[in-house]
Design an enzyme around this catalytic site. Structure first.
Site, PDB file in Angstrom:
ATOM      1  CG  HIS A  98      -0.251  -0.213   2.516  1.00  0.00           C
ATOM      2  ND1 HIS A  98       0.142  -1.464   2.949  1.00  0.00           N
ATOM      3  CD2 HIS A  98       0.156   0.645   3.466  1.00  0.00           C
ATOM      4  CE1 HIS A  98       0.735  -1.351   4.119  1.00  0.00           C
ATOM      5  NE2 HIS A  98       0.766  -0.080   4.451  1.00  0.00           N
ATOM      6  CG  HIS A 100       1.110   5.260   4.261  1.00  0.00           C
ATOM      7  ND1 HIS A 100       0.294   5.201   5.370  1.00  0.00           N
ATOM      8  CD2 HIS A 100       1.824   4.106   4.272  1.00  0.00           C
ATOM      9  CE1 HIS A 100       0.517   4.077   6.035  1.00  0.00           C
ATOM     10  NE2 HIS A 100       1.454   3.379   5.386  1.00  0.00           N
TER      11      HIS A 100
END
Ligand code: AMP
Ligand code: ZN
Length: 137
Positions: A98, A100
């Site tokens: 992922h 941010h």
């Protein structure tokens, strides 16, 4: 495989979705560093950025750029941090790649500040460090 980010990215677990396409979903972080802190979740599982297909990284960061610009425009953020932690030693706590996207505000309280700490370490041999990385590129 029981991966919560696979389930969120693929819509099996509902989430507030800021953006979605065939490859990824953008959601809010459940424990934000600042108001608007978003996560870009690829729909294809990869343990971290280091395992994600290199040819698909461009799209992920195109969207990170779009989301970052939207935060400046829509949230009046003064800047953004765009980052991916890889492996627990680097602070990765969810084992699904992922990115941010963290809006930053000039007047935000110090407690919200994202700080990368520096430490006094023995003076490294930069030539040896460079060689060790270059040999493995
Ligand atoms: P990292 O430490 O880079 O692996 O970041 C994982 C992030 O995922 C943390 O900032 C968590 O707050 C966030 N997080 C964990 N579970 C969820 C969830 N179910 N929904 C949204 N964000 C989550
Ligand atoms: Zn996953």
């Amino acid at each position: 495989m029981d991966c919560i980010f696979c389930k969120i990215a693929n819509g099996e677990i509902p989430s507030t979705t800021l953006y979605e396409d065939d490859d990824l979903r953008v959601i809010f972080d459940i424990n934000p560093t600042s108001a608007g802190h978003a996560l870009i979740l690829p729909k294809e599982h990869a343990a971290s950025l280091l395992e994600y297909p290199a040819e698909k990284l461009g799209h992920i960061f195109e969207i990170a750029q779009k989301v970052g610009k939207s935060m400046e425009k829509g949230l009046h953020a003064d800047g953004v941090n765009i980052l991916a932690n890889c492996r627990p030693a680097a602070g990765q706590s969810v084992d699904h790649f992922h990115v941010h996207v963290i809006p930053r505000y000039a007047n935000q309280p110090e407690k919200d500040a994202l700080v990368i700490e520096t430490h006094e370490i023995p003076k490294p041999d930069l030539d040896a460090l460079a060689k060790a990385i270059q040999e493995n590129l």
